[in-house]
Design an enzyme around this catalytic site. Sequence first.
Site, PDB file in Angstrom:
ATOM      1  N   THR A 164      76.045  61.253   7.219  1.00  0.00           N
ATOM      2  CA  THR A 164      75.613  62.261   6.243  1.00  0.00           C
ATOM      3  C   THR A 164      76.748  62.615   5.289  1.00  0.00           C
ATOM      4  OG1 THR A 164      73.993  63.154   7.800  1.00  0.00           O
ATOM      5  CG2 THR A 164      74.618  64.576   5.961  1.00  0.00           C
ATOM      6  N   CYS A 165      77.950  62.675   5.804  1.00  0.00           N
ATOM      7  CA  CYS A 165      79.109  63.011   4.977  1.00  0.00           C
ATOM      8  C   CYS A 165      79.329  61.963   3.888  1.00  0.00           C
ATOM      9  CB  CYS A 165      80.354  63.133   5.848  1.00  0.00           C
ATOM     10  SG  CYS A 165      80.165  64.274   7.232  1.00  0.00           S
TER      11      CYS A 165
END
Length: 157
Positions: A47-48
């Site tokens: 997600t980062c």
Amino acid sequence: MIEQGQTLPTASLTELTSEGMQTHSTESLFAGKKVVLFAVPGAFTPTCSNAHLPEFVALADKIMAKGVDAIYCVSVNDAFVMKAWGEAHNAEHIRMLADGDASFTKALGLDKDTASFGGIRSTRYAMIVENQTVAGLFVEQDKEFAVSRAEAILEKL
């Protein structure tokens, strides 16, 4: 956990620049500035890397146009990893700051233990900081990605 209206704790963050390894105090990073700070559980994690950092890269100009002096990304990683991650995402308008020992993250009360996955990491969050004071704090619940998104922060500025 730190709250809106509180002053950031005193801590040091590192950054690998063209001049070498730099250690910055929170005072020098935030004094007299309006800063958007976002923190991620880990550089190069799904997600980062697929959403959080890329959204801030894409919206950096619009965020800065709202009177923001700087955008900082913090993770409990080392400065070498943060530099490489920033370069991989063309994050030249975002300062990639390392909290290698998690001291800043712990002082904020936004640390979490991911156990065997990665140990002590940061909770995903974003904050608006004005002259070292938290003007807005947006902390994600576990497995969520909504309130700390670049688009959400842009709406709060």
